[in-house]
Design a protein around this motif. Structure first.
Motif, PDB file in Angstrom:
ATOM      1  N   THR A   1       0.844  -1.205   0.000  1.00  0.00           N
ATOM      2  CA  THR A   1       0.000   0.000   0.000  1.00  0.00           C
ATOM      3  C   THR A   1       0.873   1.247   0.000  1.00  0.00           C
ATOM      4  O   THR A   1       0.628   2.198  -0.751  1.00  0.00           O
ATOM      5  N   PHE A   2       1.904   1.261   0.840  1.00  0.00           N
ATOM      6  CA  PHE A   2       2.843   2.387   0.906  1.00  0.00           C
ATOM      7  C   PHE A   2       3.519   2.594  -0.455  1.00  0.00           C
ATOM      8  O   PHE A   2       3.645   3.722  -0.936  1.00  0.00           O
ATOM      9  N   ILE A   3       3.939   1.499  -1.086  1.00  0.00           N
ATOM     10  CA  ILE A   3       4.610   1.578  -2.389  1.00  0.00           C
ATOM     11  C   ILE A   3       3.660   2.139  -3.446  1.00  0.00           C
ATOM     12  O   ILE A   3       4.035   3.022  -4.230  1.00  0.00           O
ATOM     13  N   ARG A   4       2.425   1.643  -3.471  1.00  0.00           N
ATOM     14  CA  ARG A   4       1.451   2.150  -4.453  1.00  0.00           C
ATOM     15  C   ARG A   4       1.206   3.642  -4.252  1.00  0.00           C
ATOM     16  O   ARG A   4       1.092   4.396  -5.223  1.00  0.00           O
ATOM     17  N   GLU A   5       1.157   4.071  -3.004  1.00  0.00           N
ATOM     18  CA  GLU A   5       0.968   5.491  -2.711  1.00  0.00           C
ATOM     19  C   GLU A   5       2.144   6.319  -3.213  1.00  0.00           C
ATOM     20  O   GLU A   5       1.977   7.413  -3.739  1.00  0.00           O
ATOM     21  N   ARG A   6       3.347   5.784  -3.068  1.00  0.00           N
ATOM     22  CA  ARG A   6       4.540   6.468  -3.585  1.00  0.00           C
ATOM     23  C   ARG A   6       4.460   6.639  -5.099  1.00  0.00           C
ATOM     24  O   ARG A   6       4.833   7.675  -5.635  1.00  0.00           O
ATOM     25  N   PHE A   7       3.978   5.625  -5.785  1.00  0.00           N
ATOM     26  CA  PHE A   7       3.816   5.745  -7.237  1.00  0.00           C
ATOM     27  C   PHE A   7       2.823   6.858  -7.581  1.00  0.00           C
ATOM     28  O   PHE A   7       3.069   7.665  -8.469  1.00  0.00           O
ATOM     29  N   LYS A   8       1.702   6.886  -6.852  1.00  0.00           N
ATOM     30  CA  LYS A   8       0.662   7.884  -7.130  1.00  0.00           C
ATOM     31  C   LYS A   8       1.149   9.307  -6.890  1.00  0.00           C
ATOM     32  O   LYS A   8       0.780  10.225  -7.615  1.00  0.00           O
ATOM     33  N   THR A   9       1.971   9.480  -5.858  1.00  0.00           N
ATOM     34  CA  THR A   9       2.410  10.831  -5.491  1.00  0.00           C
ATOM     35  C   THR A   9       3.726  11.219  -6.152  1.00  0.00           C
ATOM     36  O   THR A   9       4.169  12.359  -6.019  1.00  0.00           O
ATOM     37  N   GLY A  10       4.359  10.277  -6.831  1.00  0.00           N
ATOM     38  CA  GLY A  10       5.602  10.579  -7.532  1.00  0.00           C
ATOM     39  C   GLY A  10       6.816  10.719  -6.629  1.00  0.00           C
ATOM     40  O   GLY A  10       7.851  11.236  -7.050  1.00  0.00           O
ATOM     41  N   ARG A  11       6.719  10.243  -5.394  1.00  0.00           N
ATOM     42  CA  ARG A  11       7.854  10.319  -4.473  1.00  0.00           C
ATOM     43  C   ARG A  11       8.839   9.187  -4.734  1.00  0.00           C
ATOM     44  O   ARG A  11       8.544   8.231  -5.429  1.00  0.00           O
ATOM     45  N   THR A  12      10.005   9.266  -4.149  1.00  0.00           N
ATOM     46  CA  THR A  12      11.091   8.317  -4.419  1.00  0.00           C
ATOM     47  C   THR A  12      10.735   6.881  -4.028  1.00  0.00           C
ATOM     48  O   THR A  12      10.055   6.643  -3.029  1.00  0.00           O
ATOM     49  N   LEU A  13      11.239   5.978  -4.832  1.00  0.00           N
ATOM     50  CA  LEU A  13      11.099   4.541  -4.588  1.00  0.00           C
ATOM     51  C   LEU A  13      12.466   3.872  -4.425  1.00  0.00           C
ATOM     52  O   LEU A  13      12.548   2.652  -4.300  1.00  0.00           O
ATOM     53  N   LEU A  14      13.505   4.686  -4.408  1.00  0.00           N
ATOM     54  CA  LEU A  14      14.870   4.179  -4.307  1.00  0.00           C
ATOM     55  C   LEU A  14      15.026   3.288  -3.069  1.00  0.00           C
ATOM     56  O   LEU A  14      14.618   3.661  -1.975  1.00  0.00           O
ATOM     57  N   PHE A  15      15.570   2.110  -3.242  1.00  0.00           N
ATOM     58  CA  PHE A  15      15.841   1.092  -2.216  1.00  0.00           C
ATOM     59  C   PHE A  15      14.587   0.378  -1.699  1.00  0.00           C
ATOM     60  O   PHE A  15      14.689  -0.467  -0.818  1.00  0.00           O
ATOM     61  N   LEU A  16      13.411   0.687  -2.220  1.00  0.00           N
ATOM     62  CA  LEU A  16      12.181   0.081  -1.714  1.00  0.00           C
ATOM     63  C   LEU A  16      11.711  -1.124  -2.534  1.00  0.00           C
ATOM     64  O   LEU A  16      11.013  -1.983  -2.020  1.00  0.00           O
ATOM     65  N   LEU A  17      12.118  -1.154  -3.801  1.00  0.00           N
ATOM     66  CA  LEU A  17      11.693  -2.229  -4.699  1.00  0.00           C
ATOM     67  C   LEU A  17      12.891  -3.022  -5.199  1.00  0.00           C
ATOM     68  O   LEU A  17      13.960  -2.457  -5.419  1.00  0.00           O
ATOM     69  N   PRO A  18      12.712  -4.332  -5.420  1.00  0.00           N
ATOM     70  CA  PRO A  18      13.797  -5.126  -6.014  1.00  0.00           C
ATOM     71  C   PRO A  18      14.112  -4.627  -7.420  1.00  0.00           C
ATOM     72  O   PRO A  18      13.248  -4.067  -8.102  1.00  0.00           O
ATOM     73  N   ASP A  19      15.343  -4.851  -7.858  1.00  0.00           N
ATOM     74  CA  ASP A  19      15.770  -4.432  -9.197  1.00  0.00           C
ATOM     75  C   ASP A  19      14.806  -4.933 -10.256  1.00  0.00           C
ATOM     76  O   ASP A  19      14.425  -6.101 -10.260  1.00  0.00           O
ATOM     77  N   GLY A  20      14.448  -4.055 -11.150  1.00  0.00           N
ATOM     78  CA  GLY A  20      13.612  -4.419 -12.284  1.00  0.00           C
ATOM     79  C   GLY A  20      12.118  -4.256 -12.060  1.00  0.00           C
ATOM     80  O   GLY A  20      11.361  -4.129 -13.017  1.00  0.00           O
ATOM     81  N   VAL A  21      11.668  -4.266 -10.810  1.00  0.00           N
ATOM     82  CA  VAL A  21      10.229  -4.202 -10.537  1.00  0.00           C
ATOM     83  C   VAL A  21       9.680  -2.812 -10.876  1.00  0.00           C
ATOM     84  O   VAL A  21       8.631  -2.692 -11.522  1.00  0.00           O
TER      85      VAL A  21
END
Length: 190
Positions: A157-177
């Protein structure tokens, strides 16, 4: 007897918290492998309809690709419908009678274990492995092996919210995802 960890979930999307949980259980219990098991329809969650079953499966495959001890277990996607752990593990146990399954859950799931469908019967099929999670008590009257691990307060849920708001995802997702999500236009990235 082969020892296999199962980490189930929606994986909508898979994130580094999932990898950390799986890896900690793998090493603590000397398991032979960990299988990531995306569910078809979770009985306790309503999926954001942005990511199909195929998208979620592909993201898991991308996330675990670099790690030989991680595999995909597609049984719940094959079975379809609402995914109850009891039915799934009963079927897996029939298919693989020479495997001891360890079902890996986070603290929030430990707290609600008493509400799981056919939990008493499920306890006879698998050994539960729990990893604490910030904000949960991580306690139950059921037999759960607690694995000491870094407590990561991260959710899909936190990750999806980051996508919606355009905030950083650095170090939160595995490579390639992340690049897969953007390529497919998931979670508001269209």
């Amino acid at each position: 007897m082969k020892k296999v960890g199962i980490l189930g979930g929606t994986f909508n999307p898979p994130h580094i918290g999932h990898l950390i949980m799986a890896n900690e259980a793998y090493h603590a219990l000397f398991l032979d492998e960990i299988r990531f098991m995306p569910n078809a329809i979770a009985p306790h969650k309503h999926l954001v309809d942005d990511a199909s079953m195929e998208n979620r499966l592909k993201m898991v495959e991308i996330a675990i690709k670099p790690y030989d001890h991680f595999k995909v277990e597609p049984i719940e996607l094959e079975l379809g419908g609402v995914s109850y752990t009891y039915h799934t593990m009963l079927e897996l146990s029939k298919r693989e009678p020479d495997v001891q399954f360890y079902f890996i859950i986070g603290g929030d799931m430990i707290d609600s274990l008493h509400n799981w469908y056919k939990i008493d019967e499920l306890m006879k099929l698998v050994r539960f492995v729990g990893l604490k999670r910030p904000g949960s008590k991580s306690s139950t009257t059921y037999d759960v092996k607690i694995v000491e691990a870094p407590e990561i307060d991260l959710s899909s849920t936190f990750i999806r919210e980051r996508f919606k708001t355009g905030r950083t995802l650095l170090f939160l997702l595995p490579d390639g995802v992340e690049s897969y999500i953007r390529k497919e236009g998931l979670y508001g990235t269209r």
